[in-house]
Write a protein that holds these residues in place. Structure first.
Motif, short mmCIF file in Angstrom:
data_model
loop_
_atom_site.label_atom_id
_atom_site.label_comp_id
_atom_site.label_asym_id
_atom_site.label_seq_id
_atom_site.Cartn_x
_atom_site.Cartn_y
_atom_site.Cartn_z
N ALA A 94 -57.12 27.69 -24.08
CA ALA A 94 -57.27 26.27 -23.78
C ALA A 94 -57.98 25.55 -24.91
O ALA A 94 -57.57 24.45 -25.33
CB ALA A 94 -58.02 26.07 -22.47
N VAL A 95 -59.02 26.16 -25.45
CA VAL A 95 -59.76 25.56 -26.56
C VAL A 95 -58.85 25.43 -27.78
O VAL A 95 -58.80 24.36 -28.42
CB VAL A 95 -61.02 26.40 -26.91
CG1 VAL A 95 -61.63 25.95 -28.23
CG2 VAL A 95 -62.04 26.31 -25.79
N LEU A 96 -58.12 26.49 -28.09
CA LEU A 96 -57.22 26.46 -29.25
C LEU A 96 -56.12 25.41 -29.07
O LEU A 96 -55.77 24.68 -30.00
CB LEU A 96 -56.62 27.84 -29.49
CG LEU A 96 -55.79 28.00 -30.77
CD1 LEU A 96 -56.59 27.61 -32.00
CD2 LEU A 96 -55.30 29.43 -30.88
N SER A 97 -55.58 25.31 -27.87
CA SER A 97 -54.55 24.32 -27.57
C SER A 97 -55.09 22.90 -27.75
O SER A 97 -54.43 22.05 -28.35
CB SER A 97 -54.04 24.52 -26.15
OG SER A 97 -53.01 23.62 -25.87
N ASN A 98 -56.31 22.65 -27.25
CA ASN A 98 -56.93 21.33 -27.41
C ASN A 98 -57.19 21.02 -28.88
O ASN A 98 -56.99 19.89 -29.33
CB ASN A 98 -58.23 21.24 -26.61
CG ASN A 98 -57.99 21.15 -25.12
OD1 ASN A 98 -56.93 20.74 -24.68
ND2 ASN A 98 -58.98 21.56 -24.34
N LEU A 99 -57.64 22.01 -29.62
CA LEU A 99 -57.89 21.83 -31.05
C LEU A 99 -56.60 21.47 -31.78
O LEU A 99 -56.57 20.54 -32.59
CB LEU A 99 -58.51 23.10 -31.64
CG LEU A 99 -58.72 23.09 -33.17
CD1 LEU A 99 -59.68 21.98 -33.59
CD2 LEU A 99 -59.20 24.44 -33.64
N ALA A 100 -55.53 22.20 -31.49
CA ALA A 100 -54.25 21.93 -32.14
C ALA A 100 -53.76 20.53 -31.81
O ALA A 100 -53.27 19.80 -32.69
CB ALA A 100 -53.21 22.97 -31.72
N SER A 101 -53.91 20.11 -30.55
CA SER A 101 -53.50 18.76 -30.16
C SER A 101 -54.32 17.71 -30.89
O SER A 101 -53.78 16.70 -31.36
CB SER A 101 -53.65 18.57 -28.65
OG SER A 101 -52.77 19.40 -27.95
N SER A 102 -55.62 17.93 -30.98
CA SER A 102 -56.48 16.98 -31.69
C SER A 102 -56.13 16.88 -33.17
O SER A 102 -56.08 15.79 -33.74
CB SER A 102 -57.95 17.39 -31.55
OG SER A 102 -58.36 17.31 -30.20
N LEU A 103 -55.88 18.02 -33.78
CA LEU A 103 -55.50 18.02 -35.20
C LEU A 103 -54.17 17.30 -35.42
O LEU A 103 -54.02 16.54 -36.38
CB LEU A 103 -55.43 19.45 -35.74
CG LEU A 103 -56.77 20.16 -35.90
CD1 LEU A 103 -56.55 21.64 -36.23
CD2 LEU A 103 -57.61 19.49 -36.97
N ALA A 104 -53.21 17.53 -34.53
CA ALA A 104 -51.92 16.85 -34.65
C ALA A 104 -52.08 15.35 -34.49
O ALA A 104 -51.46 14.56 -35.22
CB ALA A 104 -50.94 17.40 -33.61
N ASN A 109 -52.35 9.93 -36.92
CA ASN A 109 -53.11 8.70 -37.20
C ASN A 109 -53.32 8.51 -38.69
O ASN A 109 -53.21 7.40 -39.20
CB ASN A 109 -54.46 8.73 -36.48
CG ASN A 109 -54.34 8.59 -34.99
OD1 ASN A 109 -53.35 8.06 -34.49
ND2 ASN A 109 -55.33 9.06 -34.27
N TYR A 110 -53.62 9.58 -39.40
CA TYR A 110 -53.82 9.50 -40.84
C TYR A 110 -52.53 9.07 -41.53
O TYR A 110 -52.52 8.23 -42.40
CB TYR A 110 -54.28 10.85 -41.40
CG TYR A 110 -54.40 10.83 -42.91
CD1 TYR A 110 -55.49 10.23 -43.51
CD2 TYR A 110 -53.40 11.37 -43.71
CE1 TYR A 110 -55.60 10.18 -44.89
CE2 TYR A 110 -53.50 11.33 -45.10
CZ TYR A 110 -54.60 10.74 -45.68
OH TYR A 110 -54.69 10.69 -47.04
N SER A 111 -51.41 9.64 -41.09
CA SER A 111 -50.11 9.31 -41.66
C SER A 111 -49.79 7.84 -41.46
O SER A 111 -49.34 7.15 -42.36
CB SER A 111 -49.03 10.18 -41.04
OG SER A 111 -47.76 9.81 -41.52
N THR A 112 -50.04 7.33 -40.25
CA THR A 112 -49.78 5.92 -39.94
C THR A 112 -50.69 5.03 -40.78
O THR A 112 -50.24 4.05 -41.37
CB THR A 112 -50.01 5.65 -38.44
OG1 THR A 112 -49.16 6.51 -37.70
CG2 THR A 112 -49.74 4.21 -38.09
N ARG A 113 -51.97 5.37 -40.86
CA ARG A 113 -52.92 4.57 -41.63
C ARG A 113 -52.54 4.56 -43.10
O ARG A 113 -52.58 3.53 -43.76
CB ARG A 113 -54.32 5.17 -41.45
CG ARG A 113 -55.36 4.15 -41.18
CD ARG A 113 -56.78 4.67 -40.97
NE ARG A 113 -57.03 6.07 -41.20
CZ ARG A 113 -57.26 6.95 -40.24
NH1 ARG A 113 -57.27 6.59 -38.99
NH2 ARG A 113 -57.50 8.21 -40.53
N SER A 114 -52.13 5.71 -43.61
CA SER A 114 -51.75 5.83 -45.02
C SER A 114 -50.54 4.95 -45.32
O SER A 114 -50.49 4.27 -46.34
CB SER A 114 -51.45 7.28 -45.35
OG SER A 114 -51.03 7.41 -46.67
N THR A 115 -49.57 4.92 -44.42
CA THR A 115 -48.37 4.11 -44.60
C THR A 115 -48.74 2.63 -44.60
O THR A 115 -48.26 1.86 -45.44
CB THR A 115 -47.35 4.39 -43.48
OG1 THR A 115 -47.02 5.78 -43.54
CG2 THR A 115 -46.10 3.56 -43.65
#
Length: 127
Positions: A94-104, A109-115
């Motif tokens: 569950a922790v790993l799944s939450n971490l992966a979701s947060s990173l994605a 968000n970074y990609s959108t901001r960069s664009t």
């Protein structure tokens, strides 16, 4: 979302295609695509076969179950992550799944901001 229509729309949106673009792949007019997505008509097998070529999960569209990913399709790094995940207790998974979701989410968000930043710079650059 239940039914073929909403799942078909979900797949189209996941692939970031308009109804016209998606319909072209399936060999139908945009109004037919709209009727498929609204549940007014059901897509034919040749249409589903055609849209599968661009990555539509047809099993999901028809039955509501995602097609299992073949382990042979995984890279070595992906296999390692999956093996590690499977060795974890449920709480660790569950922790790993939450971490992966947060990173994605952060990456999106970074990609959108960069664009947006690139477009802003382009507008502010004198000709």
């Amino acid at each position: 979302m239940t039914g073929i229509g909403p799942r078909l729309r979900e797949e189209r949106e996941r692939l970031e295609l308009t109804q016209r673009e998606f319909g072209q792949v399936g060999g139908v007019e945009p109004n037919a695509q709209g009727k498929y997505e609204n549940g007014e008509r059901s897509p034919r097998a040749d249409y589903l076969a055609a849209v599968s070529t661009i990555g539509v999960d047809v099993l999901y569209v028809v039955l509501g179950r995602r097609t299992p990913l073949a382990e042979q399709a995984l890279s070595g790094r992906e296999e390692n992550v999956l093996e590690t995940y499977r060795t974890l207790p449920t709480s660790g998974q569950a922790v790993l799944s939450n971490l992966a979701s947060s990173l994605a989410e952060m990456a999106a968000n970074y990609s959108t901001r960069s664009t947006v930043q690139k477009k802003t710079r382009a507008r502010n650059t004198p000709d």
